[in-house]
Enzyme design. Structure first.
Site, short mmCIF file in Angstrom:
data_model
loop_
_atom_site.label_atom_id
_atom_site.label_comp_id
_atom_site.label_asym_id
_atom_site.label_seq_id
_atom_site.Cartn_x
_atom_site.Cartn_y
_atom_site.Cartn_z
N SER A 52 0.83 -1.20 0.00
CA SER A 52 0.00 0.00 0.00
C SER A 52 0.87 1.26 0.00
CB SER A 52 -0.97 -0.04 1.19
OG SER A 52 -1.96 0.95 1.09
N ASP A 203 -6.21 -4.50 -1.79
CA ASP A 203 -5.10 -4.05 -0.95
C ASP A 203 -4.24 -5.22 -0.45
OD1 ASP A 203 -3.72 -3.09 1.60
OD2 ASP A 203 -4.73 -1.24 1.00
#
Length: 349
Positions: A52, A203
């Site tokens: 991320s 994610d």
């Protein structure tokens, strides 16, 4: 001021790997840590694993480093976070009057944030953002030289989560594109899944935050510095709805890291140092940079991209890294400064 260290016993700078957690805007804290570490000429970054925001920090650093060494990396990181803050001026995720009045960085009392947060529970990004607009795409394309990443001496490992089976995919230098980085940061309640080669990704924090195993197996460095953004422990039992959601997010995004660290602790104890694979696990050294300041910030602040907030986190990251170097700099290359017993209170497998 650079940490004092006796480097006379080292003919070459010390190779280190970095493991960078994701955490939205809290990645600006990691920016500060990196900015401080890059001031140390005796540290040579060989590999970086990031998820991320950690993946974006890694790619920006490596891109800047490829053009102008450590000064280029530091400049690139500042430029990236400045661009993020500039884009956020038009974002609906802004602090409310109450939070600003009380000097809080959360968005918990922002009417727009609360409305969008509630809407996200009944409507998907495919309904709310059918065009799949993500301002980060342009920022990444403008601030990262992806061609330079393919030939960079810094090995990069970026984790995203396959939607189909929940397993991690680790993208390496040659695989990195804006889409790969966006996939690593694709929160499924905010953005449509990112498709790469016909596979949908969310994610990476759900599967590896960050993935440390590639650093152990694919680099020569023995020392890995973990820059931790999400607190593993939080005192007290959450009672409000916001506190419960905040803690659930922390647990979910720490679970892959905790699981991997437990596995690493076991392999470190039982690995056969006589084999090449076993030697890597038996000899690894682990270090951790983290700040208690991040514990006081709620999960909604991860969407706060105000420049004042970014620079506060950057300064905290620099301060924490400076304290880490002052306390443990001399032990780098010698011994671990973070034992897994500290994280698990002796409850290792």
């Amino acid at each position: 001021m650079a940490a004092e260290r006796d480097t006379t016993s080292h003919a070459e700078p010390l190779l280190v790997d970095l493991a960078l957690q994701g955490g939205g805007s809290h990645g600006a804290y990691t920016w500060g840590v990196l900015d401080r570490l890059l001031e140390e000429p005796w540290l040579r970054i060989e590999g970086i694993s990031g998820t991320s925001a950690g993946a974006m920090n890694a790619a920006v650093l490596a891109s800047g480093f490829a053009h102008d060494g450590a000064p280029g990396a530091r400049k690139a990181l500042e430029s990236f976070w400045r661009r993020v803050a500039d884009a956020a001026r038009f974002s609906p995720f802004r602090r409310g009057f109450v939070d600003m009045l009380l000097g809080r960085w959360t968005l918990d009392h922002s009417p727009i944030f609360v409305a969008l947060d509630m809407m996200a529970r009944v409507a998907s990004p495919y309904d709310l953002n059918p065009a799949s607009v993500n301002p980060l795409r342009t920022i990444l394309a403008d601030t990262i030289d992806f061609d330079a990443l393919r030939t960079s001496r810094i090995k990069l490992f970026t984790t995203a989560t396959r939607v189909s089976n929940g397993q991690a995919r680790v993208f390496r230098n040659a695989d990195l594109t804006p889409d790969a980085l966006l996939a690593s940061a694709c929160l499924p309640t905010l953005f449509q899944a990112v498709e790469i080669d016909g596979e949908a990704y969310w994610d990476g924090g759900y599967a590896g935050n960050p993935s440390i195993t590639p650093l152990i197996r694919e680099t020569d460095s023995i020392d890995t510095i973990l820059v931790q953004v999400n607190p593993v422990e939080r005192a007290g039992t959450p009672r409000s709805a916001r506190e419960i959601i905040n803690r659930l997010n922390e647990i979910a995004f720490n679970a892959p890291l905790v699981k991997e660290l437990r596995m690493m602790a076991l392999l470190h104890k039982v690995a056969d140092a006589g084999s090449e694979e076993g030697r890597r696990w038996a000899s690894m050294r682990l270090h951790r940079v983290h700040s208690d300041t991040l514990v006081s910030l709620g999960s909604s602040s991860k969407l706060n991209a105000e420049w004042a907030f970014m620079t506060m986190l950057r300064d905290e990251g620099r301060r924490t890294a400076d304290a880490f170097l002052a306390s443990h700099g001399a032990q780098l290359g010698v011994d671990s400064t973070f034992t897994l017993d500290e994280l698990f209170h002796g409850e290792l497998p």
